[in-house]
Design an enzyme around this catalytic site. Structure first.
Site: not given
Ligand code: 13P
Length: 258
Positions: A95, A167
């Site tokens: 992440h 992401e």
């Molecule tokens: P948010 O949905 O709070 O933007 O976070 C996304 C995330 O990092 C999921 O791993």
């Protein structure tokens, strides 16, 4: 057989054991059982054991938010995938918050992926560019490097179970998700990398999620993007009504694509 869509709740470092339990009980009652959606909860390590006793296992599976790449040994404070394997089916790996705040390198992420697979846990590998990298036109290179390094120790068979989450760092904790067109291009590129490295079968077997400011109102638009198989949800998954609406949105989008 077509794999179900996947919705993952990343609860990050939110909620103590009690509050996690309250949320899980609400989700147990609120979330219907949908055959075309697999829902995965990633609470903190502390809550994995209690949550595993509380969840309705027909509706939910569990994920760890991280794990150490060694299986056992003198590594104070670490938790290994061999310890996690009895509790979780999935683990979030790489992440951007781990990369940014804990200095995780590409090599470390590669070793974590291998450890995960070695222990029978399905990895959810997060990739994505920062705002600066996007502005400097480096998105493709960054995604390429993250994917090629992370997967380098895996076989094509390992890859078939893999979940990749796009992401973009700039869309996490933001006001709204990345635009569908931006997600579409990145997901295309991610799938192309996997196809180039491991072939068509591996590419068509992986599931690709989008994460970054997912909210119920955006679900239909994101799920329409070809090559997207689900969502990795942060903040909205801490609210049982919003999270339930997201799951229902993914379910409905799956029906309309059948
Ligand atoms: P948010 O949905 O709070 O933007 O976070 C996304 C995330 O990092 C999921 O791993």
């Amino acid at each position: 057989m077509k794999k179900p869509q996947l919705v993952v709740a990343n609860w990050k470092m939110y909620l103590n054991i009690h509050d996690t339990s309250v949320l899980v009980n609400r989700l147990n009652k609120k979330v219907p059982l949908y055959r075309n959606v697999e829902v995965v909860l990633a609470p903190s390590y502390l809550s994995l054991q209690p949550v595993s006793m509380e969840i309705d296992h027909r509706k939910f599976r569990l994920a760890a938010q991280d794990g150490y790449f060694k299986d056992e040994g003198a590594y104070t404070g670490a938790i290994s995938f061999s310890q996690l394997r009895e509790l979780v089916n999935y683990a979030i790996i790489g992440h951007s918050e781990r990369r940014r705040y804990f200095g995780e390198s590409l090599d470390e992420i590669r070793d974590k992926l291998s450890a995960c697979v070695r222990n029978g846990i399905t990895p959810i590998l997060c990739v994505g560019e920062t705002k600066q990298e996007r502005t400097q036109n480096e998105t493709k290179q960054v995604l390429h490097d993250q994917i090629v390094t992370a997967l380098s120790d895996l076989t094509s068979e390992d890859i078939e179970n893999l979940v990749l989450a796009y992401e973009p760092v700039w869309a996490i904790g933001a006001d709204e998700p990345a635009k569908p067109d931006t997600i579409d291009k990145a997901v295309d590129w991610i799938r192309y990398q996997v196809r180039e490295l491991y072939g068509q079968k591996a590419e068509s077997s992986i599931r690709v999620l989008y994460g970054g400011s997912d909210e119920p109102e955006y679900v239909a638009g994101i799920m329409e993007i070809p090559g997207i198989n689900g969502l990795l949800v942060g903040r909205a998954s801490l609210n049982f009504e919003e999270f339930s609406d997201i799951i229902t949105g993914v379910h409905l989008s799956g029906l309309s694509n059948e």
